[in-house]
Design a protein around this motif. Structure first.
Motif, short mmCIF file in Angstrom:
data_model
loop_
_atom_site.label_atom_id
_atom_site.label_comp_id
_atom_site.label_asym_id
_atom_site.label_seq_id
_atom_site.Cartn_x
_atom_site.Cartn_y
_atom_site.Cartn_z
N HIS A 80 0.67 8.83 -7.16
CA HIS A 80 -0.47 8.63 -7.73
C HIS A 80 -1.11 7.30 -7.71
O HIS A 80 -2.25 6.75 -7.61
CB HIS A 80 -0.54 9.28 -9.25
N ASP A 81 -0.16 6.38 -8.06
CA ASP A 81 -0.49 4.94 -8.18
C ASP A 81 -0.82 4.40 -6.57
O ASP A 81 -1.58 3.45 -6.82
CB ASP A 81 0.91 4.03 -8.64
N LEU A 82 -0.21 4.90 -5.86
CA LEU A 82 -0.56 4.62 -4.48
C LEU A 82 -1.66 4.88 -4.37
O LEU A 82 -2.34 4.17 -3.40
CB LEU A 82 0.67 4.96 -3.55
N GLN B 287 1.36 10.73 1.18
CA GLN B 287 2.05 12.05 1.18
C GLN B 287 3.11 12.28 0.47
O GLN B 287 4.02 11.43 0.54
CB GLN B 287 2.26 12.57 2.74
N LEU B 288 3.64 13.33 -0.28
CA LEU B 288 4.62 13.39 -1.33
C LEU B 288 5.65 14.47 -0.70
O LEU B 288 5.10 15.47 -0.57
CB LEU B 288 4.21 13.82 -2.80
N LEU B 289 6.50 14.09 -0.20
CA LEU B 289 7.80 15.01 -0.07
C LEU B 289 8.67 15.17 -1.15
O LEU B 289 9.34 14.24 -1.53
CB LEU B 289 8.61 14.58 1.25
N THR B 290 8.55 16.57 -1.67
CA THR B 290 9.28 16.79 -2.93
C THR B 290 9.73 18.23 -2.97
O THR B 290 9.26 19.02 -2.02
CB THR B 290 8.59 16.18 -4.03
N LEU C 217 -2.49 18.36 -10.27
CA LEU C 217 -2.78 16.75 -10.44
C LEU C 217 -2.71 15.97 -9.24
O LEU C 217 -3.46 15.10 -9.09
CB LEU C 217 -1.65 16.55 -11.41
N CYS C 218 -1.74 16.51 -8.36
CA CYS C 218 -1.77 15.96 -6.90
C CYS C 218 -2.93 15.89 -6.13
O CYS C 218 -3.49 15.07 -5.68
CB CYS C 218 -0.64 16.42 -5.96
N VAL D 98 -3.09 13.11 -3.62
CA VAL D 98 -1.85 12.91 -3.15
C VAL D 98 -1.56 14.14 -2.28
O VAL D 98 -1.70 15.20 -2.69
CB VAL D 98 -0.88 12.81 -4.22
N GLY D 99 -1.37 14.08 -0.97
CA GLY D 99 -1.07 15.18 -0.23
C GLY D 99 0.24 15.99 -0.50
O GLY D 99 1.59 15.03 -0.70
#
Length: 266
Positions: A1-3, A11-14, A28-29, A34-35
Protein backbone atom coordinates in the motif's frame (compact mmCIF):
# COMPACT_ATOMS: atom_id res chain seq x y z
CA UNK A 1 0.00 0.00 0.00
CA UNK A 2 2.84 2.40 0.85
CA UNK A 3 4.51 1.63 -2.48
CA UNK A 4 1.29 2.40 -4.34
CA UNK A 5 0.91 5.69 -2.46
CA UNK A 6 4.47 6.57 -3.50
CA UNK A 7 3.55 6.05 -7.14
CA UNK A 8 5.05 2.60 -7.66
CA UNK A 9 2.88 0.06 -9.57
CA UNK A 10 2.75 -2.88 -7.20
CA UNK A 11 1.83 -6.56 -7.28
CA UNK A 12 1.51 -8.53 -4.04
CA UNK A 13 2.39 -12.22 -4.03
CA UNK A 14 0.96 -13.64 -0.83
CA UNK A 15 -1.36 -16.27 0.59
CA UNK A 16 -4.91 -15.44 1.66
CA UNK A 17 -7.19 -17.61 3.76
CA UNK A 18 -10.86 -18.26 3.16
CA UNK A 19 -12.15 -15.97 5.88
CA UNK A 20 -13.56 -12.47 6.36
CA UNK A 21 -10.13 -10.88 6.96
CA UNK A 22 -8.99 -12.22 3.58
CA UNK A 23 -11.98 -10.65 1.86
CA UNK A 24 -11.33 -7.35 3.62
CA UNK A 25 -7.63 -7.43 2.69
CA UNK A 26 -8.52 -8.11 -0.94
CA UNK A 27 -10.93 -5.17 -0.96
CA UNK A 28 -8.33 -2.89 0.63
CA UNK A 29 -5.74 -3.92 -1.97
CA UNK A 30 -8.18 -3.15 -4.78
CA UNK A 31 -8.88 0.28 -3.28
CA UNK A 32 -5.15 0.94 -2.92
CA UNK A 33 -4.35 -0.15 -6.48
CA UNK A 34 -2.27 -3.12 -5.32
CA UNK A 35 -2.55 -6.10 -7.66
CA UNK A 36 -3.55 -9.44 -6.14
CA UNK A 37 -3.89 -11.43 -9.36
CA UNK A 38 -1.08 -13.79 -8.36
CA UNK A 39 -2.16 -14.25 -4.74
CA UNK A 40 -2.63 -17.81 -3.51
CA UNK A 41 -6.08 -18.62 -2.12
CA UNK A 42 -6.12 -21.12 0.75
CA UNK A 43 -9.72 -21.63 1.93
CA UNK A 44 -8.66 -24.25 4.50
CA UNK A 45 -6.57 -21.83 6.61
CA UNK A 46 -7.18 -18.53 8.40
CA UNK A 47 -5.46 -15.46 7.01
CA UNK A 48 -2.20 -14.54 8.73
CA UNK A 49 -2.76 -12.22 11.66
CA UNK A 50 -0.43 -9.82 13.44
CA UNK A 51 -1.69 -8.32 16.70
CA UNK A 52 0.20 -5.26 17.87
CA UNK A 53 -0.38 -3.58 21.24
CA UNK A 54 1.07 -0.10 21.51
CA UNK A 55 2.18 1.62 24.69
CA UNK A 56 1.31 5.21 25.65
CA UNK A 57 4.06 6.63 23.43
CA UNK A 58 3.02 4.65 20.36
CA UNK A 59 5.87 2.12 20.62
CA UNK A 60 5.22 -1.62 20.60
CA UNK A 61 4.46 -3.09 24.02
CA UNK A 62 3.50 -6.57 22.83
CA UNK A 63 3.04 -8.35 19.51
CA UNK A 64 1.57 -11.75 18.67
CA UNK A 65 1.31 -13.34 15.25
CA UNK A 66 -0.09 -16.36 13.44
CA UNK A 67 1.91 -16.78 10.23
CA UNK A 68 1.17 -20.45 9.51
CA UNK A 69 -0.35 -19.50 6.16
CA UNK A 70 3.02 -18.12 5.03
CA UNK A 71 4.28 -21.70 4.75
CA UNK A 72 2.15 -21.97 1.62
CA UNK A 73 4.36 -19.38 -0.11
CA UNK A 74 6.62 -22.11 -1.44
CA UNK A 75 9.28 -22.15 -4.16
CA UNK A 76 6.77 -23.94 -6.40
CA UNK A 77 4.25 -21.13 -5.92
CA UNK A 78 6.90 -18.52 -6.70
CA UNK A 79 8.13 -20.47 -9.73
CA UNK A 80 4.58 -20.52 -11.08
CA UNK A 81 4.76 -16.72 -11.15
CA UNK A 82 8.34 -16.45 -12.35
CA UNK A 83 7.37 -14.35 -15.38
CA UNK A 84 5.71 -11.74 -13.17
CA UNK A 85 8.67 -11.67 -10.79
CA UNK A 86 11.19 -11.43 -13.61
CA UNK A 87 9.33 -8.44 -15.05
CA UNK A 88 9.62 -6.49 -11.78
CA UNK A 89 11.95 -3.52 -11.41
CA UNK A 90 12.41 -4.44 -7.73
CA UNK A 91 11.25 -7.22 -5.40
CA UNK A 92 10.64 -6.89 -1.67
CA UNK A 93 10.66 -9.94 0.61
CA UNK A 94 10.36 -10.37 4.34
CA UNK A 95 11.43 -13.28 6.51
CA UNK A 96 7.90 -14.46 7.31
CA UNK A 97 8.09 -16.79 4.31
CA UNK A 98 10.09 -20.05 4.39
CA UNK A 99 13.86 -19.91 4.05
CA UNK A 100 13.74 -22.06 0.92
CA UNK A 101 11.36 -19.58 -0.72
CA UNK A 102 13.68 -16.69 0.11
CA UNK A 103 16.51 -18.71 -1.41
CA UNK A 104 14.49 -19.30 -4.60
CA UNK A 105 13.99 -15.57 -5.00
CA UNK A 106 17.66 -14.84 -4.41
CA UNK A 107 18.78 -17.48 -6.91
CA UNK A 108 16.29 -16.78 -9.69
CA UNK A 109 15.65 -13.05 -9.84
CA UNK A 110 17.50 -10.42 -11.83
CA UNK A 111 15.73 -7.48 -10.12
CA UNK A 112 17.20 -5.83 -7.01
CA UNK A 113 16.06 -7.76 -3.93
CA UNK A 114 15.06 -5.78 -0.83
CA UNK A 115 14.72 -7.69 2.44
CA UNK A 116 13.23 -7.00 5.87
CA UNK A 117 14.19 -9.52 8.58
CA UNK A 118 10.86 -8.88 10.42
CA UNK A 119 12.19 -10.11 13.77
CA UNK A 120 15.38 -11.32 15.42
CA UNK A 121 13.89 -14.82 15.54
CA UNK A 122 13.25 -14.95 11.77
CA UNK A 123 16.30 -12.96 10.64
CA UNK A 124 18.51 -16.08 10.25
CA UNK A 125 16.37 -17.11 7.27
CA UNK A 126 18.20 -14.38 5.36
CA UNK A 127 21.72 -15.55 6.26
CA UNK A 128 22.18 -17.83 3.22
CA UNK A 129 21.20 -15.05 0.78
CA UNK A 130 22.97 -11.99 2.20
CA UNK A 131 25.35 -11.96 -0.75
CA UNK A 132 22.44 -11.63 -3.18
CA UNK A 133 20.59 -8.80 -1.42
CA UNK A 134 20.58 -5.30 -2.81
CA UNK A 135 19.12 -3.70 0.33
CA UNK A 136 18.71 -4.98 3.87
CA UNK A 137 16.72 -3.08 6.50
CA UNK A 138 17.21 -4.63 9.96
CA UNK A 139 16.79 -3.06 13.36
CA UNK A 140 19.57 -3.30 15.93
CA UNK A 141 18.46 -6.67 17.32
CA UNK A 142 18.10 -8.17 13.85
CA UNK A 143 21.47 -6.83 12.73
CA UNK A 144 23.06 -8.32 15.85
CA UNK A 145 21.45 -11.69 15.13
CA UNK A 146 22.66 -11.68 11.53
CA UNK A 147 26.24 -10.71 12.39
CA UNK A 148 26.85 -12.09 15.87
CA UNK A 149 27.94 -8.59 16.94
CA UNK A 150 26.37 -7.18 20.09
CA UNK A 151 25.52 -3.59 19.22
CA UNK A 152 26.07 -1.29 22.18
CA UNK A 153 27.70 1.84 20.74
CA UNK A 154 28.64 3.53 17.48
CA UNK A 155 31.73 1.39 17.00
CA UNK A 156 29.82 -1.90 17.25
CA UNK A 157 27.03 -0.47 15.11
CA UNK A 158 29.53 0.34 12.36
CA UNK A 159 31.11 -3.08 12.77
CA UNK A 160 27.74 -4.79 12.25
CA UNK A 161 27.05 -2.73 9.12
CA UNK A 162 30.52 -3.53 7.80
CA UNK A 163 29.97 -7.24 8.44
CA UNK A 164 26.73 -7.22 6.45
CA UNK A 165 28.40 -5.36 3.60
CA UNK A 166 31.30 -7.82 3.67
CA UNK A 167 28.75 -10.63 3.33
CA UNK A 168 27.67 -9.08 0.04
CA UNK A 169 24.72 -6.81 0.86
CA UNK A 170 24.96 -3.70 -1.32
CA UNK A 171 23.10 -1.29 0.97
CA UNK A 172 22.33 -1.59 4.66
CA UNK A 173 19.91 0.57 6.64
CA UNK A 174 19.99 -0.29 10.35
CA UNK A 175 17.01 1.22 12.12
CA UNK A 176 17.86 2.82 15.46
CA UNK A 177 14.27 3.52 16.50
CA UNK A 178 13.86 7.01 17.89
CA UNK A 179 17.57 7.63 17.23
CA UNK A 180 17.25 7.44 13.44
CA UNK A 181 19.12 5.16 11.05
CA UNK A 182 22.60 4.13 10.02
CA UNK A 183 22.86 3.91 6.24
CA UNK A 184 25.90 2.22 4.76
CA UNK A 185 27.34 0.93 1.53
CA UNK A 186 30.92 0.11 0.57
CA UNK A 187 31.71 3.78 -0.04
CA UNK A 188 30.31 5.50 3.04
CA UNK A 189 28.37 5.32 6.30
CA UNK A 190 26.02 8.02 7.49
CA UNK A 191 23.97 8.46 10.65
CA UNK A 192 20.73 10.36 10.24
CA UNK A 193 18.21 11.41 12.90
CA UNK A 194 14.49 10.79 12.67
CA UNK A 195 12.40 13.35 10.85
CA UNK A 196 10.27 15.52 13.17
CA UNK A 197 6.77 14.05 13.47
CA UNK A 198 3.62 14.34 15.56
CA UNK A 199 3.66 10.77 16.86
CA UNK A 200 0.37 8.89 16.88
CA UNK A 201 1.49 5.29 16.30
CA UNK A 202 4.76 3.64 15.32
CA UNK A 203 2.89 0.80 13.59
CA UNK A 204 3.85 0.62 9.93
CA UNK A 205 6.78 3.04 10.08
CA UNK A 206 9.27 0.40 8.97
CA UNK A 207 7.08 -0.57 6.02
CA UNK A 208 6.83 3.04 4.89
CA UNK A 209 10.62 3.35 5.25
CA UNK A 210 11.15 0.29 3.04
CA UNK A 211 8.68 1.53 0.43
CA UNK A 212 10.59 4.80 0.19
CA UNK A 213 13.88 2.90 -0.21
CA UNK A 214 12.40 1.06 -3.18
CA UNK A 215 11.14 4.28 -4.76
CA UNK A 216 14.57 5.84 -4.19
CA UNK A 217 16.31 2.95 -5.95
CA UNK A 218 13.94 3.15 -8.91
CA UNK A 219 14.81 6.85 -9.15
CA UNK A 220 18.55 6.16 -8.94
CA UNK A 221 18.93 8.05 -5.64
CA UNK A 222 22.25 7.87 -3.75
CA UNK A 223 22.53 6.24 -0.32
CA UNK A 224 22.01 9.34 1.82
CA UNK A 225 19.01 10.52 -0.21
CA UNK A 226 17.43 7.08 0.08
CA UNK A 227 17.88 7.12 3.86
CA UNK A 228 16.34 10.58 4.14
CA UNK A 229 13.37 9.53 2.05
CA UNK A 230 12.90 6.46 4.24
CA UNK A 231 12.96 8.52 7.42
CA UNK A 232 10.54 11.05 5.95
CA UNK A 233 8.11 8.32 4.90
CA UNK A 234 8.32 6.78 8.37
CA UNK A 235 7.51 10.17 9.91
CA UNK A 236 4.39 10.51 7.78
CA UNK A 237 3.34 6.96 8.70
CA UNK A 238 3.80 7.78 12.38
CA UNK A 239 1.31 10.63 12.17
CA UNK A 240 -1.65 8.36 11.37
CA UNK A 241 -3.50 5.90 13.63
CA UNK A 242 -3.40 3.04 11.11
CA UNK A 243 -0.57 0.95 9.66
CA UNK A 244 -0.76 2.96 6.43
CA UNK A 245 -1.29 6.71 6.47
CA UNK A 246 -3.29 7.71 3.36
CA UNK A 247 -1.54 11.13 3.49
CA UNK A 248 1.67 9.48 2.33
CA UNK A 249 2.73 10.69 -1.13
CA UNK A 250 6.04 11.25 -2.86
CA UNK A 251 6.04 15.09 -2.98
CA UNK A 252 5.34 15.18 0.77
CA UNK A 253 8.09 12.66 1.48
CA UNK A 254 10.61 14.56 -0.66
CA UNK A 255 9.80 17.86 1.05
CA UNK A 256 10.21 16.39 4.52
CA UNK A 257 13.35 14.48 3.56
CA UNK A 258 15.03 17.77 2.60
CA UNK A 259 14.68 18.96 6.21
CA UNK A 260 16.61 16.06 7.78
CA UNK A 261 20.15 16.87 8.94
CA UNK A 262 23.08 14.55 9.45
CA UNK A 263 24.19 13.23 12.84
CA UNK A 264 27.64 12.25 11.64
CA UNK A 265 29.24 9.82 9.23
CA UNK A 266 32.40 7.96 8.42
Amino acid sequence: HDLALLGVPTQLLTALGGDAPARRLAALCREAGVGLEAALRCPDLPTSTYLYIAGPGGEMALALSDMELCRRITPDYLAAHAALLQSAAAVVVDANIPAESIAWLAENLRAPLFADPVSAAKAPRLLPVLGRLHTLKPNVLEAARLTGIRITDRESLYAAADALLAAGVRRVFISLGVHGVLAADKRRRVLLPCAPAARVSATGCGDAFMAALVRAELDGAPLQTAARLGLAAAAVAMEGPDAVNPRLDYPTVCARAAQIGEKGGA
